[in-house]
Scaffold this motif. Structure first.
Motif, short mmCIF file in Angstrom:
data_model
loop_
_atom_site.label_atom_id
_atom_site.label_comp_id
_atom_site.label_asym_id
_atom_site.label_seq_id
_atom_site.Cartn_x
_atom_site.Cartn_y
_atom_site.Cartn_z
N GLU A 199 0.86 -1.18 0.00
CA GLU A 199 0.00 0.00 0.00
C GLU A 199 0.90 1.23 0.00
O GLU A 199 2.09 1.14 0.26
N GLY A 200 0.31 2.37 -0.31
CA GLY A 200 1.10 3.58 -0.39
C GLY A 200 1.47 4.11 0.98
O GLY A 200 0.70 3.97 1.94
N GLU A 201 2.66 4.68 1.09
CA GLU A 201 3.01 5.35 2.33
C GLU A 201 3.27 6.81 1.98
O GLU A 201 2.38 7.64 2.08
N LEU A 202 4.48 7.12 1.48
CA LEU A 202 4.71 8.48 0.99
C LEU A 202 4.07 8.67 -0.38
O LEU A 202 3.81 9.79 -0.81
N ALA A 203 3.84 7.55 -1.07
CA ALA A 203 3.11 7.63 -2.34
C ALA A 203 1.62 7.46 -2.04
O ALA A 203 1.24 6.58 -1.28
N GLU A 204 0.81 8.33 -2.62
CA GLU A 204 -0.62 8.21 -2.40
C GLU A 204 -1.18 7.09 -3.28
O GLU A 204 -2.05 6.33 -2.86
N SER A 205 -0.62 7.01 -4.48
CA SER A 205 -1.04 5.96 -5.40
C SER A 205 0.06 5.75 -6.43
O SER A 205 1.04 6.51 -6.46
N TRP A 206 -0.09 4.72 -7.26
CA TRP A 206 0.90 4.48 -8.31
C TRP A 206 0.26 3.73 -9.45
O TRP A 206 -0.81 3.13 -9.28
N GLU A 207 0.90 3.81 -10.61
CA GLU A 207 0.44 3.04 -11.76
C GLU A 207 1.63 2.30 -12.33
O GLU A 207 2.72 2.84 -12.42
N VAL A 208 1.37 1.04 -12.71
CA VAL A 208 2.38 0.27 -13.42
C VAL A 208 1.94 0.19 -14.87
O VAL A 208 0.78 -0.12 -15.14
N SER A 209 2.83 0.51 -15.79
CA SER A 209 2.45 0.48 -17.20
C SER A 209 2.13 -0.95 -17.62
O SER A 209 2.52 -1.91 -16.95
N LYS A 210 1.43 -1.07 -18.74
CA LYS A 210 0.98 -2.39 -19.22
C LYS A 210 2.12 -3.38 -19.36
O LYS A 210 2.03 -4.53 -18.96
N ASP A 211 3.23 -2.90 -19.94
CA ASP A 211 4.35 -3.82 -20.16
C ASP A 211 5.17 -4.05 -18.88
O ASP A 211 6.16 -4.78 -18.89
N GLY A 212 4.77 -3.40 -17.82
CA GLY A 212 5.46 -3.62 -16.56
C GLY A 212 6.79 -2.93 -16.43
O GLY A 212 7.53 -3.16 -15.48
N LYS A 213 7.12 -2.05 -17.38
CA LYS A 213 8.45 -1.46 -17.36
C LYS A 213 8.50 -0.06 -16.77
O LYS A 213 9.56 0.54 -16.71
N LYS A 214 7.35 0.46 -16.40
CA LYS A 214 7.35 1.84 -15.91
C LYS A 214 6.39 1.97 -14.73
O LYS A 214 5.24 1.56 -14.79
N ILE A 215 6.91 2.52 -13.62
CA ILE A 215 6.05 2.77 -12.46
C ILE A 215 5.97 4.27 -12.22
O ILE A 215 7.00 4.94 -12.15
N THR A 216 4.75 4.77 -12.10
CA THR A 216 4.56 6.19 -11.82
C THR A 216 3.97 6.34 -10.42
O THR A 216 2.89 5.81 -10.13
#
Lengths: 550, 286, 324
Positions: free
Chosen positions: A91-108
């Protein structure tokens, strides 16, 4: 708030706070009736919790420490972007939320706004970027750089967005961002962060602010009233260093400390008195670690799979669990914790069967000599097992195994070596026949560093020298996909192979055993153990003990 | 010297020793544990390393007169076998210390001059280091095997003996019988070993007796720190250390080894003092 | 007198050189040498770190040059940086820990002095009496009982069962909020058990030494004369005999420094007191060689100082030495 990192379990884990190794199946013992404590009031601010620790903190920047007391202490002051919740989900701590790209190579990551460092400076994506740079900086003496070296590019497009990109999908990536985020504005000028003042006087974003550290004596934290998840109820946390376990237990009984990890013996026998139960609650849950008997696989005796299987049959795990843990633990069958998603319950099991062990050894060419000790080609089956000094459970386990093996004609000598020498002189230099040691079980099942055949360098963790092409392939496969089913399949198969090959004899997963003073309320055992909701613990007004420090 | 005279000196010594009640009591304790450690199997038919997890931490009973330990091993068996180890540590360590001390003391006292000066300054310097620190430091370099422990305790404990022997040698070498021997053409080695050594032995015996006690205590302190005699080999020190964690719950695990160490060390001290008084009434209590 | 002190201080110089030489040999005896160990201990030891260590130990230099440097640094109390993760200066770490250890040792020394001396005197005056015998057994018991065992027994009695004294540590948690008197009392309560224990262990040496000195003195002619003159026994004992018997005891005080320091490892560990003994033990366990060497040298140095003070005290009390 506290995480178990991948590290060798040695002296460090002995350190009072076994709560670090979170677990499941929380079971509350003692505390016969809350009814008796009718005074129990609503949540209130105030009071202090005194925790006992065998070892002192070595520093607060957890990237550059690898001992349990330091990681536990840092957990009060620092936060990561993510953490494991009470059900061991990220779960998020300092991050409120995140997204992982479809190919799994990028986390925002979308960071929380309005988070402040304890000195008042605002927290931003610049700090995350800075922390990442420090993790991969060769001048930073960290053992945890590997996960971050997988990152190919990082971006901080605005103060509240942080992006990490990978060349290939990397399943443990998300969890790796649980690493404590460090304050850029206070560390910029220090090339080696382990030598910065922050390592001694931490400034973080966490629920508690650092107050003082008297080396060898205690560490004191006070509540952070502006904590972004709300002000913690308990005003102060004191970690007292008490090197002798017998003294620590007496301190607990006399009220000098409120919280400590108990030994199985203390849990089952010494705390079952009415006086103890009147003052303390006991908690028991499966810990995140296992103990094993490992072999140097290049050793002529142990390179033969049949010999290892025979030893697995000869070792009486139940006797060990009864004798050493007083039944407070589970038999281990692989490197994962029973009950977690990666754990495969249906692997080959080696029942205690000395006759079968002897038969297998006979097949492998080991025949009893005149003195009853097995021999092959004129060489006796005698070897030395090493374990670290000061770990009572391991010493006892060794003694039981010694007796088990003697029964099938194997002569095993025991040698205990103090921790630093054990690791540096023997484990790293591969100067051992066999050893008894423990691994912590990380929440992410990626065990590349321990089982991959490429990880056999002196400072690397595959110290038994295990090499299996299929396991190598499966490990790579498991870390390169985010598909849970696929990962599960890979890790299940790895467990089957390990169970069959027995490169180590998996012995047991002990229970974490805790005693906490009864005045603390709000403790809710969960799969993650009890520490996860520490900021919600409280002492009702009427029961508060330490009231004079303000 | 005539046989008869030696005989009467010994008798005289024993008579004086026996008159000292504390020394007799100390001697009795020493003898008791000595016999115990010489015939461990007579006193306990159990195997000291036999584990039985079904019998963990049982209080004293007919089958286990001193109870069982945290692995269900018989405490009596471990105590009598531990006696052997603890006494062995004491004797071997003191043997080493005495040998070095004798050598340094004799050479220093007999030859005098710069040899004496150098050796005695060395002794002074060694005496400056806190012995227990030195032992811990050396154990850190080596490993805590029983042999290393004996060696380290011995090598760090000879300075007192060497001073004693030197003082004795200094006064002995001026005596008539040494001059007489020299006049008869005896060489240095002969004079040292034949005439000086035997006469310097009395104070050495006293300090060795006290040294055994000290070595047993040192081993127990090392065991407490986890770097004494390594389990499963029993020593009083490591039995007591294992027992301390159950001190309230299983008293028999700490009380017996604790008392054994206490009585033994006390015994050696009282005996040592008694011997000193009996050897030379002039030195009473020194 | 001043000349005597100056001479004694000058005599310390060769001793210090000797201490440094032995320490130097010990560190060079370490298997693998100091660099190997430091690098092994720290898996992330960078090349730069290795170079720095190498420069510190001057491993590229011949042995005598290295020793010369070691000696020079030792005199300025520079023992290098600790191998532990905090990497602080060894001298800084020792400085932080030494006051507690010294305080406890001085207190227990005082305790020993004030209990052992009367016991020794009375035992000598009433030689072979019941008091003599019982006190003999009692003081030797203090020496013979394993410290950590007795410590735990006392903790259970006074800390858990009676609840009179704290079990371990130096101050209580609320120390900062106490008044001045409260603060002193708080500290004192924490020190009672460790000081008592360290003192109990040291009684035997002093009281026996005092006893034998007294016996010796009592046998001297002038005591017999004093008695013959009809002076009361009490006066003879305290006025004449005690003073002369006390003198040699002063020198023993200096000699007891290393034993007390050594014992501090045990009682600091059991009582959770963050002193030099515990620091040394932790250094040994983690093979922190610079720290080990630093404490060994400081320990030896403290003994030298102890001996010096004792000898000066002796000289002050005994005019025969002064004029020598």
């Amino acid at each position: 708030m506290r995480r178990a990192l991948l590290l060798l379990v040695g002296f460090a884990v002995l350190a009072g706070d076994i709560g670090l190794l979170a677990g499941c199946a929380g079971e509350k013992k003692g505390g016969a009736g809350k009814g008796a404590a009718g005074a129990s009031g609503p949540p209130a601010y105030g009071d202090a919790l005194v925790d006992g620790s065998i070892g002192d903190v070595s520093g607060f920047v957890s990237a550059v420490t690898s001992d349990q007391p330091s990681h536990a202490a840092a957990g009060f002051v620092f936060n990561g972007l993510v953490r494991y919740d009470k059900n061991l989900q990220l779960e998020g701590e300092l991050a409120e939320s995140w997204e992982v790209s479809k190919d799994g190579k990028k986390i925002t990551f979308h960071l929380r706004e309005n988070v402040k460092w304890h000195d008042g400076a605002p927290f931003s994506s610049g700090d995350v970027l800075f922390t990442y740079r420090k993790m991969i900086d060769p001048r930073t003496p960290t053992a945890y750089a590997e996960d971050f070296k997988q990152v190919s590019r990082v971006l901080a497009p605005d103060p509240y967005t942080f992006i990490a990109e990978y060349d290939k999908p990397f399943a443990p990536a998300l969890a790796s961002w649980g690493m404590h985020i460090l304050p850029k504005h206070l560390l910029e000028e220090y090339p080696d962060i382990s030598k910065s003042p922050l390592n001694k006087k931490p400034v973080g974003t966490g629920p508690y602010r650092f107050l003082e550290w008297k080396t060898g004596e205690k560490v004191v934290f006070e509540e952070n009233p502006d904590y972004f998840e709300g002000r913690p109820y308990i005003s102060r946390v004191v970690i007292r260093v008490i090197p002798d376990p017998a003294t620590m237990f007496l301190e607990l009984k006399s009220g000098g400390i409120d919280y400590m990890g108990l030994t199985p013996l203390q849990f089952t026998r010494q705390t079952e008195t009415p006086e103890f139960k009147n003052s303390f609650n006991k908690y028991r849950y499966l810990s995140f670690g296992y103990t094993y008997l490992g072999f140097r696989l290049s050793h002529p005796f142990f390179s033969d799979k049949r010999v290892r299987q025979a030893i697995a049959h000869a070792v009486n795990k139940k006797e060990i669990i009864d004798g050493v843990l007083f039944g407070l633990g589970h038999e281990a069958t692989g490197p994962y914790k029973p009950g977690t998603w990666a754990y495969n319950p249906n692997v080959k099991k080696f029942a205690y069967d000395p006759a079968k062990a002897k038969a297998i050894l006979g097949e492998a060419g080991w025949k009893p000599g005149r003195d009853g000790i097995l021999a092959k080609d004129g060489r006796k089956f005698a070897f030395t097992v090493l374990t670290n000094a000061g770990n009572e459970s391991r010493a006892k386990t060794a003694a039981i195994i010694q007796q088990n093996l003697a029964a099938v004609g194997i002569k095993m000598e025991i040698r205990t070596v103090e921790w630093a020498a054990f690791i540096n002189e023997f484990v790293k230099k591969r100067k051992f026949d066999a050893l008894i040691l423990g691994w912590t079980i990380p929440q992410d099942p990626d065990l590349f560093d321990i089982w991959n055949s490429a990880k056999t360098g002196p400072d690397e963790l595959n110290h038994i020298g295990y090499a299996n092409a299929e396991v190598d392939r499966l490990l790579e496969k498991g870390r390169r996909t985010f598909d849970m089913e696929q990962r599960k399949k890979a890790y299940f198969r790895i467990q089957e192979i390990l169970a069959d090959e027995q490169p180590i004899v998996f012995l047991y997963v002990p229970d974490a055993l805790q005693a906490i003073h009864k005045r603390f309320h709000g403790i809710e055992p969960a799969p993650a153990g009890i520490d996860y909701n520490f900021i919600k613990w409280y002492v009702p007004k009427g029961e508060q003990k330490y009231t004079t420090f303000r | 010297m005539a046989k008869g005279r030696e005989h009467s000196i010994l008798l005289d010594f024993l008579r004086r020793l026996v008159r000292n009640r504390l020394a007799v009591a100390g001697g009795a304790v020493v003898l008791f544990f000595f016999v115990l450690s010489a015939f461990p199997h007579v006193f306990s038919r159990h195997d000291p390393n036999r584990i039985d997890v079904l019998k963990v931490l049982q209080p004293p009973s007919a089958d286990h007169p001193l109870g069982t330990d945290e692995l269900g091993r018989d405490v009596l068996a471990r105590m009598v076998h531990g006696a052997r180890i603890s006494l062995k540590v004491g004797f071997v360590a003191v043997g080493i210390a005495t040998a070095i001390g004798l050598l340094v003391g004799l050479v220093s006292g007999f030859y005098g001059g710069w040899i004496d000066a150098v050796l005695m300054r060395f002794v002074d310097i060694m005496l400056c280091f806190p012995t227990f620190f030195l032992i811990l430091a050396v154990i850190a370099f080596l490993e805590p095997s029983i042999y290393n422990i004996m060696l380290v305790i011995g090598v760090t404990g000879w300075m007192g003996v060497s001073r004693l022997v030197r003082a004795e040698t200094l006064s002995l070498k001026e005596r008539d019988f040494v001059a007489a021997a020299r006049a008869q053409g005896a060489g240095n080695a002969r004079i040292i070993f034949r005439h000086i050594l035997p006469n310097a032995l009395a104070p050495v015996l006293v300090s060795a007796t006290l040294g055994v006690a000290g070595a047993i205590l040192t081993e127990s302190a090392l065991s407490f720190l986890g770097i004494g005699v390594q389990p499963p080999t029993p020593s009083w020190g490591n039995i007591l250390t294992a027992g301390k964690d159950n001190i309230e719950f299983a008293w028999w695990l700490s009380v017996y080894p604790g008392l054994a160490i206490l009585f033994t060390v006390l015994g050696y001290n009282l005996l040592g003092e008694g011997i000193r008084d009996a050897v030379d009434p002039r030195l009473r209590g020194r | 007198m001043l000349r005597y002190i100056v001479r004694r201080v000058l005599l310390m110089v060769p001793m210090l050189v000797g201490i440094s030489l032995i320490s130097f040999l010990v560190i060079n005896m370490a298997p693998g040498g100091p660099i190997g160990i430091a690098a092994d201990l720290n898996p992330k030891a960078t090349a730069e770190y290795r170079e720095r260590l190498k420069a510190y130990y001057g491993l590229d230099q011949p042995l005598h040059v290295r020793y010369g440097r070691w000696l020079g640094r030792m005199i300025t109390l520079d023992f290098g940086d600790s191998f532990s993760p905090d990497g602080r200066q060894v001298s800084e770490k020792i400085k932080e820990r030494i006051p507690v250890t010294l305080a406890i040792n001085l207190l227990s020394m005082a305790l020993i002095f004030f209990i052992a001396i009367p016991i020794g005197i009375y035992s000598a005056v009433r030689k072979d009496s019941w008091f003599d015998r019982i006190s003999t057994v009692a003081v030797f018991t203090g020496f013979a009982v394993p410290t950590f065992w007795l410590a735990l027994l006392l903790m259970i009695l006074f800390g858990v069962k009676l609840g009179w004294l704290p079990i371990s540590g130096l101050v209580s948690l609320e120390h900062a909020s106490l008044g001045a008197a409260g603060k002193i009392w708080d500290r004192a309560r924490h020190l009672i058990l460790p000081v008592l224990l360290a003192g109990f262990g040291g009684l035997a040496g002093f009281s026996r030494y005092m006893r034998s000195n007294m016996l010796e003195v009592i046998r001297q002619d002038y005591i017999a004369t004093a008695k013959a003159k009809g002076l009361p026994e009490r006066k003879v004992v305290f006025r004449h005999a005690m003073r002369n018997a006390l003198l040699p005891v002063i020198t023993i005080l200096g000699l007891s420094v290393p034993d007390l320091l050594g014992g501090s490892v045990i009682f600091e560990t059991i009582f959770a007191i963050p002193g030099m003994g515990q620091l040394f033990y932790q250094g040994v366990m983690s093979r922190d060689y610079p720290l080990i060497m630093g404490i060994l040298v400081i320990g030896a140095f403290l003994t030298l100082i102890g001996n010096l003070l004792a000898d000066v005290g002796y000289a002050l009390a005994d005019p025969r030495i002064r004029t020598e």
